[in-house]
Design a protein around this motif. Sequence first.
Motif, PDB file in Angstrom:
ATOM      1  N   GLY A  43       0.913  -1.070  -0.252  1.00  0.00           N
ATOM      2  CA  GLY A  43      -0.376  -0.036   0.044  1.00  0.00           C
ATOM      3  C   GLY A  43       0.902   1.338  -0.294  1.00  0.00           C
ATOM      4  N   LEU A  44       1.088   2.038  -0.976  1.00  0.00           N
ATOM      5  CA  LEU A  44       0.734   3.316  -1.304  1.00  0.00           C
ATOM      6  C   LEU A  44       0.830   4.504  -0.579  1.00  0.00           C
ATOM      7  CD1 LEU A  44       3.503   4.569  -2.136  1.00  0.00           C
ATOM      8  CD2 LEU A  44       2.738   5.195  -4.675  1.00  0.00           C
ATOM      9  N   LYS A  45       1.229   4.910   0.700  1.00  0.00           N
ATOM     10  CA  LYS A  45       1.031   6.330   1.090  1.00  0.00           C
ATOM     11  C   LYS A  45       2.191   7.289   1.142  1.00  0.00           C
ATOM     12  CE  LYS A  45      -0.876   3.264   5.046  1.00  0.00           C
ATOM     13  NZ  LYS A  45      -0.991   2.593   6.159  1.00  0.00           N
ATOM     14  N   TYR A  46       1.456   8.459   1.287  1.00  0.00           N
ATOM     15  CA  TYR A  46       1.857   9.717   0.485  1.00  0.00           C
ATOM     16  C   TYR A  46       1.155  10.789   1.010  1.00  0.00           C
ATOM     17  CZ  TYR A  46      -1.781   9.144  -2.942  1.00  0.00           C
ATOM     18  OH  TYR A  46      -2.890   9.130  -3.174  1.00  0.00           O
ATOM     19  N   GLU A  47       1.580  11.876   1.587  1.00  0.00           N
ATOM     20  CA  GLU A  47       1.381  13.061   1.182  1.00  0.00           C
ATOM     21  C   GLU A  47       2.107  14.036   0.377  1.00  0.00           C
ATOM     22  OE1 GLU A  47       1.135  16.824   4.278  1.00  0.00           O
ATOM     23  OE2 GLU A  47       2.506  15.218   5.413  1.00  0.00           O
ATOM     24  N   PHE A  48       1.481  14.840  -0.767  1.00  0.00           N
ATOM     25  CA  PHE A  48       1.676  15.952  -1.868  1.00  0.00           C
ATOM     26  C   PHE A  48       1.446  17.141  -0.650  1.00  0.00           C
ATOM     27  CE2 PHE A  48       0.939  12.545  -4.346  1.00  0.00           C
ATOM     28  CZ  PHE A  48       2.130  12.532  -5.221  1.00  0.00           C
ATOM     29  N   LEU A  49       2.992  18.012  -0.460  1.00  0.00           N
ATOM     30  CA  LEU A  49       3.530  19.054   0.424  1.00  0.00           C
ATOM     31  C   LEU A  49       2.995  20.213  -0.846  1.00  0.00           C
ATOM     32  CD1 LEU A  49       6.163  17.892   2.171  1.00  0.00           C
ATOM     33  CD2 LEU A  49       3.542  18.104   2.755  1.00  0.00           C
ATOM     34  N   LEU A  60       6.051  18.732  -8.123  1.00  0.00           N
ATOM     35  CA  LEU A  60       5.567  17.829  -7.095  1.00  0.00           C
ATOM     36  C   LEU A  60       6.714  17.750  -5.997  1.00  0.00           C
ATOM     37  CD1 LEU A  60       4.209  14.629  -9.367  1.00  0.00           C
ATOM     38  CD2 LEU A  60       3.008  17.303  -8.835  1.00  0.00           C
ATOM     39  N   GLU A  61       6.614  18.120  -4.661  1.00  0.00           N
ATOM     40  CA  GLU A  61       6.676  17.845  -3.914  1.00  0.00           C
ATOM     41  C   GLU A  61       5.833  16.954  -2.547  1.00  0.00           C
ATOM     42  OE1 GLU A  61       9.912  19.107  -2.648  1.00  0.00           O
ATOM     43  OE2 GLU A  61      10.816  20.067  -4.003  1.00  0.00           O
ATOM     44  N   ALA A  62       6.891  15.175  -2.049  1.00  0.00           N
ATOM     45  CA  ALA A  62       5.913  14.305  -1.181  1.00  0.00           C
ATOM     46  C   ALA A  62       6.756  13.721  -0.597  1.00  0.00           C
ATOM     47  CB  ALA A  62       5.028  13.643  -2.516  1.00  0.00           C
ATOM     48  N   GLU A  63       6.131  13.067   0.494  1.00  0.00           N
ATOM     49  CA  GLU A  63       7.027  12.065   1.365  1.00  0.00           C
ATOM     50  C   GLU A  63       5.777  11.524   1.412  1.00  0.00           C
ATOM     51  OE1 GLU A  63       6.553  13.852   4.954  1.00  0.00           O
ATOM     52  OE2 GLU A  63       8.233  15.204   4.881  1.00  0.00           O
ATOM     53  N   THR A  64       7.225  10.466   1.241  1.00  0.00           N
ATOM     54  CA  THR A  64       6.103   9.076   1.170  1.00  0.00           C
ATOM     55  C   THR A  64       6.522   7.636   1.608  1.00  0.00           C
ATOM     56  OG1 THR A  64       5.933   7.100  -0.087  1.00  0.00           O
ATOM     57  CG2 THR A  64       8.166   7.750  -0.491  1.00  0.00           C
ATOM     58  N   THR A  65       6.339   6.598   2.378  1.00  0.00           N
ATOM     59  CA  THR A  65       6.072   5.502   2.937  1.00  0.00           C
ATOM     60  C   THR A  65       6.846   4.514   2.206  1.00  0.00           C
ATOM     61  OG1 THR A  65       4.027   4.220   2.445  1.00  0.00           O
ATOM     62  CG2 THR A  65       3.974   5.512   4.702  1.00  0.00           C
ATOM     63  N   LYS A  71      11.428  11.022   4.340  1.00  0.00           N
ATOM     64  CA  LYS A  71      11.288  11.780   3.749  1.00  0.00           C
ATOM     65  C   LYS A  71      11.287  12.262   2.482  1.00  0.00           C
ATOM     66  CE  LYS A  71      15.970  10.233   4.970  1.00  0.00           C
ATOM     67  NZ  LYS A  71      16.941  11.091   5.915  1.00  0.00           N
ATOM     68  N   ARG A  72      11.450  13.519   1.857  1.00  0.00           N
ATOM     69  CA  ARG A  72      11.086  14.005   0.429  1.00  0.00           C
ATOM     70  C   ARG A  72      11.693  13.591  -0.441  1.00  0.00           C
ATOM     71  NH1 ARG A  72       9.370  20.157   0.537  1.00  0.00           N
ATOM     72  NH2 ARG A  72       7.871  20.211   2.557  1.00  0.00           N
ATOM     73  N   VAL A  73      10.918  13.392  -1.176  1.00  0.00           N
ATOM     74  CA  VAL A  73      10.771  13.028  -2.882  1.00  0.00           C
ATOM     75  C   VAL A  73      10.391  14.290  -3.787  1.00  0.00           C
ATOM     76  CG1 VAL A  73       9.962  11.520  -4.834  1.00  0.00           C
ATOM     77  CG2 VAL A  73      10.336  10.873  -2.126  1.00  0.00           C
ATOM     78  N   SER A  74      10.606  14.702  -4.887  1.00  0.00           N
ATOM     79  CA  SER A  74      11.124  15.282  -5.311  1.00  0.00           C
ATOM     80  C   SER A  74      10.177  15.218  -6.924  1.00  0.00           C
ATOM     81  CB  SER A  74      11.092  17.003  -5.859  1.00  0.00           C
ATOM     82  OG  SER A  74      12.369  16.313  -6.107  1.00  0.00           O
TER      83      SER A  74
END
Length: 105
Positions: A43-49, A60-65, A71-74
């Motif tokens: 299950g992919l959990k994420y939050e777009f910031l 896009l900037e997001a944090e993910t499980t 850790k931030r992914v862009s």
Amino acid sequence: MLGIGRWKFFADVFMYKGDIIINIAEKDGKYDIAPEIPDFHEGLKYEFLETKVSGNTLHLEAETTLLPGKKRVSADLIFNGDKCTAKISVPYLGTLELDNGVKIG
């Protein structure tokens, strides 16, 4: 809004080989983005910031499980008609470039 639709990419990196789907929609005047990794069973959990548009690029900037800790992914999604290139910066992996994105819906 830029890039509305369902986009499919193929990734072949050391920790994953398979499709990545990015659903981009508009909800209440804002981007509603839902990534999918079909072979990822946890299950992919994420939050777009953050989302920003500049020309034909959606940033896009997001944090993910998927990564240990928060850790931030862009990502920069660069659209050209029904094609898309994704440049994704991932901690521990560096920058991945997927130049094979196609609109599938």
